[in-house]
Design an enzyme around this catalytic site. Sequence first.
Site, PDB file in Angstrom:
ATOM      1  CB  CYS A 126      67.742  87.490  35.298  1.00  0.00           C
ATOM      2  SG  CYS A 126      68.652  86.739  33.961  1.00  0.00           S
ATOM      3  CG  HIS A 265      65.538  84.276  36.743  1.00  0.00           C
ATOM      4  ND1 HIS A 265      64.907  84.580  35.552  1.00  0.00           N
ATOM      5  CD2 HIS A 265      66.844  84.045  36.438  1.00  0.00           C
ATOM      6  CE1 HIS A 265      65.815  84.545  34.579  1.00  0.00           C
ATOM      7  NE2 HIS A 265      66.975  84.209  35.087  1.00  0.00           N
ATOM      8  CG  ASN A 295      67.369  82.603  31.735  1.00  0.00           C
ATOM      9  OD1 ASN A 295      66.598  83.552  31.797  1.00  0.00           O
ATOM     10  ND2 ASN A 295      68.525  82.580  32.363  1.00  0.00           N
TER      11      ASN A 295
HETATM   12  O1  UT7 Z   1      69.792  84.048  34.555  1.00  0.00           O
HETATM   13  C1  UT7 Z   1      71.120  83.892  34.901  1.00  0.00           C
HETATM   14  C2  UT7 Z   1      71.847  83.537  33.635  1.00  0.00           C
HETATM   15  N1  UT7 Z   1      72.708  82.417  33.645  1.00  0.00           N
HETATM   16  C3  UT7 Z   1      72.468  81.228  34.168  1.00  0.00           C
HETATM   17  O2  UT7 Z   1      71.495  81.062  34.781  1.00  0.00           O
HETATM   18  C4  UT7 Z   1      73.440  80.115  34.066  1.00  0.00           C
HETATM   19  C5  UT7 Z   1      73.471  79.312  35.312  1.00  0.00           C
HETATM   20  N2  UT7 Z   1      74.290  78.149  35.141  1.00  0.00           N
HETATM   21  C6  UT7 Z   1      73.816  76.998  34.666  1.00  0.00           C
HETATM   22  O3  UT7 Z   1      72.641  76.895  34.350  1.00  0.00           O
HETATM   23  C7  UT7 Z   1      74.761  75.828  34.587  1.00  0.00           C
HETATM   24  O4  UT7 Z   1      75.983  76.161  35.208  1.00  0.00           O
HETATM   25  C8  UT7 Z   1      75.014  75.338  33.133  1.00  0.00           C
HETATM   26  C9  UT7 Z   1      73.785  74.629  32.609  1.00  0.00           C
HETATM   27  C10 UT7 Z   1      75.386  76.493  32.239  1.00  0.00           C
HETATM   28  C11 UT7 Z   1      76.145  74.316  33.138  1.00  0.00           C
HETATM   29  O5  UT7 Z   1      75.835  73.245  33.995  1.00  0.00           O
HETATM   30  P1  UT7 Z   1      76.940  72.735  35.054  1.00  0.00           P
HETATM   31  O6  UT7 Z   1      76.337  71.564  35.718  1.00  0.00           O
HETATM   32  O7  UT7 Z   1      77.333  73.908  35.894  1.00  0.00           O
HETATM   33  O8  UT7 Z   1      78.094  72.258  34.115  1.00  0.00           O
HETATM   34  P2  UT7 Z   1      79.613  72.749  34.043  1.00  0.00           P
HETATM   35  O9  UT7 Z   1      79.663  74.147  33.511  1.00  0.00           O
HETATM   36  O10 UT7 Z   1      80.247  72.450  35.348  1.00  0.00           O
HETATM   37  O11 UT7 Z   1      80.167  71.787  32.955  1.00  0.00           O
HETATM   38  C12 UT7 Z   1      80.216  70.355  33.119  1.00  0.00           C
HETATM   39  C13 UT7 Z   1      80.699  69.722  31.817  1.00  0.00           C
HETATM   40  C14 UT7 Z   1      81.944  70.423  31.232  1.00  0.00           C
HETATM   41  O12 UT7 Z   1      82.791  69.427  30.681  1.00  0.00           O
HETATM   42  P3  UT7 Z   1      84.072  68.937  31.510  1.00  0.00           P
HETATM   43  O13 UT7 Z   1      84.898  70.170  31.730  1.00  0.00           O
HETATM   44  O14 UT7 Z   1      83.511  68.365  32.782  1.00  0.00           O
HETATM   45  O15 UT7 Z   1      84.665  67.940  30.596  1.00  0.00           O
HETATM   46  C15 UT7 Z   1      81.357  71.260  30.112  1.00  0.00           C
HETATM   47  O16 UT7 Z   1      82.258  71.473  29.062  1.00  0.00           O
HETATM   48  O17 UT7 Z   1      79.678  69.805  30.819  1.00  0.00           O
HETATM   49  C16 UT7 Z   1      80.211  70.392  29.626  1.00  0.00           C
HETATM   50  N3  UT7 Z   1      79.175  71.116  28.943  1.00  0.00           N
HETATM   51  C17 UT7 Z   1      78.313  70.539  28.084  1.00  0.00           C
HETATM   52  N4  UT7 Z   1      78.195  69.276  27.616  1.00  0.00           N
HETATM   53  C18 UT7 Z   1      77.211  69.009  26.764  1.00  0.00           C
HETATM   54  C19 UT7 Z   1      78.851  72.434  29.070  1.00  0.00           C
HETATM   55  N5  UT7 Z   1      77.798  72.720  28.285  1.00  0.00           N
HETATM   56  C20 UT7 Z   1      77.438  71.567  27.666  1.00  0.00           C
HETATM   57  C21 UT7 Z   1      76.429  71.220  26.740  1.00  0.00           C
HETATM   58  N6  UT7 Z   1      76.349  69.936  26.331  1.00  0.00           N
HETATM   59  N7  UT7 Z   1      75.535  72.097  26.270  1.00  0.00           N
END
Ligand code: UT7
Length: 340
Positions: A126, A265, A295
């Site tokens: 990135c 970014h 992204n």
């Molecule tokens: O350029 C750098 C590359 N990478 C990134 O930028 C990623 C950066 N991270 C993010 O954008 C966020 O962390 C995510 C969007 C990937 C995830 O959001 P979050 O608010 O950090 O969610 P989380 O990982 O803490 O997950 C919360 C819940 C989980 O369920 P439980 O364990 O609370 O029951 C996940 O399993 O949301 C669940 N979950 C989803 N639910 C519906 C994770 N992905 C999804 C989804 N749809 N697509």
Amino acid sequence: MTHHAATAKAAERRALCSISGLGRHLPEKHLTNADLEKLVDTTDEWIVQRTGIRSRRVLPADWSTSDLAVAAARDALADARLLVADIDLLMVTTVTPDHLCPSTACVVHKKLGMVGTPAFDISVACSGFGYGVSLAAGMVHAGLHRNVLVVSAEAMTRFMDYRDRASCILFGDGAGAAVVARTGRYDLLHTSNGADGSLAEMIEIPAGGSREPASAASVEAGRHFLMVRGREVFKTAVRQMVDSTETALRELGLATDDIDWIVPHQANGRIIEAVAEALDVPLDRVVFDLVDKGNTSSASIPIAFTGLDRSRQLRAGQIVVLVGFGAGAAWSCQVLRVAG
Ligand code: UT7
């Protein structure tokens, strides 16, 4: 120091080099949240709320990263009013190369009809565009090259596991490009880069390299797809993007009040909001460009910057900050002044 005094000080600062042209290419086809609802257990509401993304672009079936790069490169060359023959160094930043070997830059070289021009890839994920601009700035400032074309191109959808809801909702395809030269429309006042290899496993494509060569088992296990530890990336991204920006401003004797535009970014709308809040920069000075693109890794900053450039909102003397963070971990920050 007052806002005007600080900006005046920045205006006097000698630029390392300039950006004389910007360009981008975005494929027409969209992959919407509704499309993803059919592939994984997710909802449009969850994706919009947690990321701000509604759709991402998907490159045509018969295209690869080099085709995106060529389209963005031609756009930037037209913007800079230059011909392919005027470019004396080509860099392509990508983590989704056409092949492991040769470089995507050499494929782009062929497609652009370049002859003899040096060309190479930069693999920084990135933050690739910022690293590319830094290298180009060094080359131009040292007088080794006159017009350097930095193209950031990514076919992220080719490396997504459309069974993994935590990653496939985030990424899309696209390319952005810039010509770096001695003079131009954006004067580069500061550029800095950093990395922390201890975070190398935070975002990775585990197999397909020398560590874990492709095998039937690696394909079966889905180890050629991009894997993201989202929550970890989120926190580190916010902290590092804020830190890089503050360090850059300090070095220039500027305050966050002096920033007219931030082009961060585009990983997640909430990351961008958190960065703006920590820096105390109003959201109307921050570019949000991910709602219909997702992204696009190293392409996201030049795509968003080209969009800002073409929005005709920029005025001479304004300060623009580009700041990125991603896999590696690696980060990068540039401070530019709109030329008069
Ligand atoms: O350029 C750098 C590359 N990478 C990134 O930028 C990623 C950066 N991270 C993010 O954008 C966020 O962390 C995510 C969007 C990937 C995830 O959001 P979050 O608010 O950090 O969610 P989380 O990982 O803490 O997950 C919360 C819940 C989980 O369920 P439980 O364990 O609370 O029951 C996940 O399993 O949301 C669940 N979950 C989803 N639910 C519906 C994770 N992905 C999804 C989804 N749809 N697509």
